[in-house]
Design a protein around this motif. Structure first.
Motif, PDB file in Angstrom:
ATOM      1  N   ASN A 114       0.658  -1.538   0.168  1.00 38.69           N
ATOM      2  CA  ASN A 114      -0.193   0.056  -0.325  1.00 38.69           C
ATOM      3  C   ASN A 114       0.860   1.190  -0.243  1.00 38.69           C
ATOM      4  O   ASN A 114       2.223   0.889  -0.122  1.00 38.69           O
ATOM      5  CB  ASN A 114      -0.859   0.082   1.742  1.00 38.69           C
ATOM      6  CG  ASN A 114      -0.156   0.008   2.936  1.00 38.69           C
ATOM      7  OD1 ASN A 114       0.942  -0.364   2.417  1.00 38.69           O
ATOM      8  ND2 ASN A 114      -1.131  -0.583   3.604  1.00 38.69           N
ATOM      9  N   ASN A 115       0.112   2.272  -0.014  1.00 44.67           N
ATOM     10  CA  ASN A 115       1.282   3.492  -0.119  1.00 44.67           C
ATOM     11  C   ASN A 115       2.013   3.546   0.887  1.00 44.67           C
ATOM     12  O   ASN A 115       3.068   4.141   1.047  1.00 44.67           O
ATOM     13  CB  ASN A 115      -0.134   4.878   0.612  1.00 44.67           C
ATOM     14  CG  ASN A 115      -0.450   4.866  -0.198  1.00 44.67           C
ATOM     15  OD1 ASN A 115      -0.851   4.899  -2.085  1.00 44.67           O
ATOM     16  ND2 ASN A 115      -2.239   5.467  -0.581  1.00 44.67           N
ATOM     17  N   ASN A 116       1.737   2.531   2.950  1.00 42.80           N
ATOM     18  CA  ASN A 116       3.138   3.131   3.735  1.00 42.80           C
ATOM     19  C   ASN A 116       3.776   1.903   3.493  1.00 42.80           C
ATOM     20  O   ASN A 116       4.435   1.469   4.468  1.00 42.80           O
ATOM     21  CB  ASN A 116       1.613   2.574   4.867  1.00 42.80           C
ATOM     22  CG  ASN A 116       0.935   3.445   5.447  1.00 42.80           C
ATOM     23  OD1 ASN A 116       1.034   5.221   4.622  1.00 42.80           O
ATOM     24  ND2 ASN A 116      -0.103   3.890   5.924  1.00 42.80           N
ATOM     25  N   ASN A 117       3.808   1.579   2.395  1.00 40.21           N
ATOM     26  CA  ASN A 117       4.795   0.062   2.121  1.00 40.21           C
ATOM     27  C   ASN A 117       4.766  -0.654   2.673  1.00 40.21           C
ATOM     28  O   ASN A 117       5.562  -1.607   3.732  1.00 40.21           O
ATOM     29  CB  ASN A 117       6.529   0.902   2.469  1.00 40.21           C
ATOM     30  CG  ASN A 117       7.027  -0.263   1.768  1.00 40.21           C
ATOM     31  OD1 ASN A 117       7.126  -0.312   0.220  1.00 40.21           O
ATOM     32  ND2 ASN A 117       8.417  -0.164   2.208  1.00 40.21           N
TER      33      ASN A 117
END
Length: 292
Positions: A114-117
């Motif tokens: 996701n966007n937070n890796n």
């Protein structure tokens, strides 16, 4: 100062030659400069030759490099390629009508973050096996029909038939819910619990059917057929009850002589069945010692 002295001085100054100062590099400095300029030109020619050779070997063109072409839709790669570092791409597809091969000496990993890796879905194929990690796993046919689905709650098999080819069959540690259990044609169907009990439940009934064979139920201790609100029917042309105990009649009432071959089936108050020698009347009361 007299006029003669001034005239003599002017003549002396006019008779001296003017001094000339040379501007530039002369001598060994000039030779060193020419040498460095020549060396620089040689290095430029060598660098230019190496650049042309690299361009020729790597097949650099306006469209790309070697088998790599830059198109309007992205990068087009022809032939085998080796990636030494992770590859980030939005879409990877082969040429129309050509297969796509992914090969690695260790494993091939596909990760979705996701966007937070944070890892959401992972697909790993390696020498030890195939591993998939995610919230849900689905397999569908070309028509979109669900064939297999698995999540934390349940595993769904959507195929018309589930076939188990192992010699030991299928082992389930928990309960199994299915509308139909059937063996392969000309094969035996065996339901077994080696160390625990086997329980079959259905709200509208259980049907056990063997159209071209026998049905056999074997247990070590007790076999119980129980109907809470209905009845148990045994419908057959011949019913055999093997190894039933035989009640012994008293000596006075027993008939001596020929061997008895006809018996009647008696039932104890606790439901136990036993055999009693048939007579002109019922002999169950005479041979009820089995019920004690």
């Amino acid at each position: 100062m007299t006029q003669e002295q001034c005239t003599h001085r002017n003549n002396v100054q006019s008779s001296e030659k003017p001094q000339v100062y040379k501007v530039g590099i002369y001598g060994w400095r000039k030779r060193c400069l020419y040498f460095f300029v020549l060396l620089l030109m040689i290095l430029i020619l060598i660098n230019l030759a190496l650049t042309i050779w690299i361009l020729k070997v790597m097949n650099f063109t306006i469209d790309g490099m070697g088998n790599l072409r830059i198109t309007e839709k992205g990068l087009k790669l022809e032939g085998d390629s080796e990636f030494l570092q992770p590859l980030y791409a939005k879409e990877i597809q082969s040429k129309p009508g050509r297969p796509l091969f992914l090969q690695s000496s260790r494993n091939v990993s596909v990760n979705i973050v996701n966007n937070n890796n944070k890892l959401l879905t992972q697909l790993v194929t390696g020498s030890t096996g195939f591993k998939a990690r995610g919230k849900m796993f689905e397999v569908k046919s070309t028509s979109g029909k669900l064939l297999f689905s698995a999540d934390e709650q349940e595993v769904v098999v959507g195929a018309d038939r589930l076939r188990v080819m192992g010699a030991e069959g299928a082992v389930f540690s928990k309960s199994v819910e299915t509308p139909h259990v059937r063996a392969e044609p000309f094969k035996e169907l065996r339901l077994e619990s080696p160390t625990r009990s086997l329980l079959m439940e259905a709200p509208k009934g259980i049907q056990i059917l063997a159209e071209a064979g026998d049905i056999q139920a074997i247990c070590r201790s007790e076999l119980r057929l129980e109907s809470k609100d209905g009845e148990i029917s045994l419908d057959a042309q011949r019913i055999r009850l093997l190894q039933l105990p035989e009640g012994k009649a008293s000596t006075s009432s027993s008939s001596s002589g020929t061997r008895q071959t006809v018996y009647e089936v008696c039932v104890c108050p606790n439901g136990r069945l036993f055999l009693s020698q048939a007579g002109t009347g019922s002999t169950c009361q005479i041979s009820n010692n089995v019920c004690l």
